[in-house]
Design a protein around this motif. Structure first.
Motif, PDB file in Angstrom:
ATOM      1  N   LEU A 143     102.299   3.814  33.915  1.00  0.00           N
ATOM      2  CA  LEU A 143     101.075   4.392  34.167  1.00  0.00           C
ATOM      3  C   LEU A 143     101.065   3.670  35.582  1.00  0.00           C
ATOM      4  CD1 LEU A 143      98.888   3.868  31.059  1.00  0.00           C
ATOM      5  CD2 LEU A 143      99.553   5.952  32.329  1.00  0.00           C
ATOM      6  N   TRP A 144      99.878   4.258  36.204  1.00  0.00           N
ATOM      7  CA  TRP A 144      99.265   3.715  37.756  1.00  0.00           C
ATOM      8  C   TRP A 144     100.424   3.621  38.658  1.00  0.00           C
ATOM      9  CZ3 TRP A 144      97.609  -1.142  34.163  1.00  0.00           C
ATOM     10  CH2 TRP A 144      96.625  -0.869  33.357  1.00  0.00           C
ATOM     11  N   LYS A 145     101.238   4.616  38.604  1.00  0.00           N
ATOM     12  CA  LYS A 145     102.212   4.819  39.666  1.00  0.00           C
ATOM     13  C   LYS A 145     101.649   4.794  40.941  1.00  0.00           C
ATOM     14  CE  LYS A 145     105.678   6.861  36.705  1.00  0.00           C
ATOM     15  NZ  LYS A 145     106.426   8.075  36.311  1.00  0.00           N
ATOM     16  N   ASP A 146     100.412   5.445  41.123  1.00  0.00           N
ATOM     17  CA  ASP A 146      99.892   5.473  42.657  1.00  0.00           C
ATOM     18  C   ASP A 146      98.947   4.276  43.039  1.00  0.00           C
ATOM     19  OD1 ASP A 146      97.901   5.843  40.387  1.00  0.00           O
ATOM     20  OD2 ASP A 146      96.456   6.633  41.398  1.00  0.00           O
ATOM     21  N   PRO A 148     100.121   0.528  43.753  1.00  0.00           N
ATOM     22  CA  PRO A 148     101.329  -0.351  43.857  1.00  0.00           C
ATOM     23  C   PRO A 148     100.975  -1.775  43.499  1.00  0.00           C
ATOM     24  CG  PRO A 148     100.816   1.015  45.908  1.00  0.00           C
ATOM     25  CD  PRO A 148      99.765   1.308  44.997  1.00  0.00           C
ATOM     26  N   GLY A 149      99.805  -2.031  43.410  1.00  0.00           N
ATOM     27  CA  GLY A 149      99.642  -3.372  42.877  1.00  0.00           C
ATOM     28  C   GLY A 149      99.580  -3.405  41.164  1.00  0.00           C
ATOM     29  N   ARG A 150      99.548  -2.274  40.589  1.00  0.00           N
ATOM     30  CA  ARG A 150      99.512  -2.252  39.200  1.00  0.00           C
ATOM     31  C   ARG A 150     100.484  -1.644  38.476  1.00  0.00           C
ATOM     32  NH1 ARG A 150      93.754  -1.467  36.738  1.00  0.00           N
ATOM     33  NH2 ARG A 150      94.725  -3.147  35.255  1.00  0.00           N
ATOM     34  N   SER A 151     101.278  -0.962  39.131  1.00  0.00           N
ATOM     35  CA  SER A 151     102.377  -0.078  38.727  1.00  0.00           C
ATOM     36  C   SER A 151     103.379  -0.959  38.003  1.00  0.00           C
ATOM     37  CB  SER A 151     102.906   0.619  40.027  1.00  0.00           C
ATOM     38  OG  SER A 151     104.160   1.395  39.241  1.00  0.00           O
ATOM     39  N   GLY A 152     103.600  -0.207  36.783  1.00  0.00           N
ATOM     40  CA  GLY A 152     104.591  -1.019  35.813  1.00  0.00           C
ATOM     41  C   GLY A 152     103.897  -2.019  34.829  1.00  0.00           C
TER      42      GLY A 152
END
Length: 231
Positions: A143-146, A148-152
């Motif tokens: 989720l949140w691939k868009d 960068p600070g939360r991706s993964g």
């Protein structure tokens, strides 16, 4: 037209209201973990769960490809509260430490819950929950691939429901495979608070005129193939 005015806000969370799910999974040592989540939705016999990528439950599910989704009734808030600030991970992650989570190995005793064996998966079912669904993982997505600070940091895990266990008093009379929505009382989480459905239906539904069987996603042969794939 309503005279009420809309305004612009930016809530930290968007939990508009979904059923609470107690997810059971198998730890590395064969014991069980229980974790409450409130980000889950169903389509046909599939469920998509939004879940913390670093949680013990997530790691268990990724390792075993199995879980059981147990749905508590609206009278089970106390059980869920005893698990809400616990984690099966030791040491506790920084993010959960900041939210005052604590490590608990035996969550069954902590919550006062009892186990039942499953038919097709290894994780145990929760006896107190009126609905229990044995599931196998189909796909895992970041989720949140868009962002960068939360991706993964969170995952969307798609699972297939292999078997559904339900209390007999929730069955619709005369229909062996239907749930009576007038009797089903799930525990709903909305903006970190518990709610129920005790007010009943608020208006007739046009969709209720369509036979429920027309939505069935799997045939008997489909289910057989899914189970044979595991053997």
């Amino acid at each position: 037209m309503s005279s009420a005015k809309h305004t612009i806000i930016s809530p930290a969370i968007l939990y508009w209201g979904t059923p609470v799910v107690l997810v059971t999974s198998e730890n590395e040592d064969g014991t069980s973990n229980i974790a409450p989540i409130s980000s889950a939705w169903w389509l046909g016999h599939s469920c998509l769960m939004g879940i913390d990528a670093e949680s013990k439950t997530t790691r268990n599910i990724i390792r075993t490809n199995e879980c059981v989704l147990n749905l508590p009734s609206d009278s089970m808030g106390d059980y869920v509260n005893k698990l809400a600030d616990t984690t099966g991970s030791n040491p506790v992650s920084d993010s959960k430490t900041s939210r005052n989570y604590k490590f608990v190995k035996d969550k069954w005793t902590r919550a006062g819950l009892h186990s039942q064996t499953s038919d097709f998966v290894t994780p145990l079912r929760i006896a107190e929950c009126p609905v229990q669904m044995e599931c196998r993982v189909v796909q895992i997505n970041d989720l949140w691939k868009d962002l960068p600070g939360r991706s993964g940091l969170a995952l969307a895990i798609e699972v297939r429901v292999l078997r559904i266990h339900i209390l007999q008093n929730l069955q619709m009379p005369g229909y062996p495979n239907r749930v009576d929505p007038d009797k089903w009382r799930p525990l709903i989480m909305a903006f970190q608070e518990f709610y129920g459905l005790k007010d009943g239906k608020v208006a007739p539904s046009v969709l209720s005129r369509i036979s429920e069987e027309k939505y069935r996603p799997l045939t008997g042969s489909d289910v057989t193939e899914l189970l044979e794939d595991k053997s």
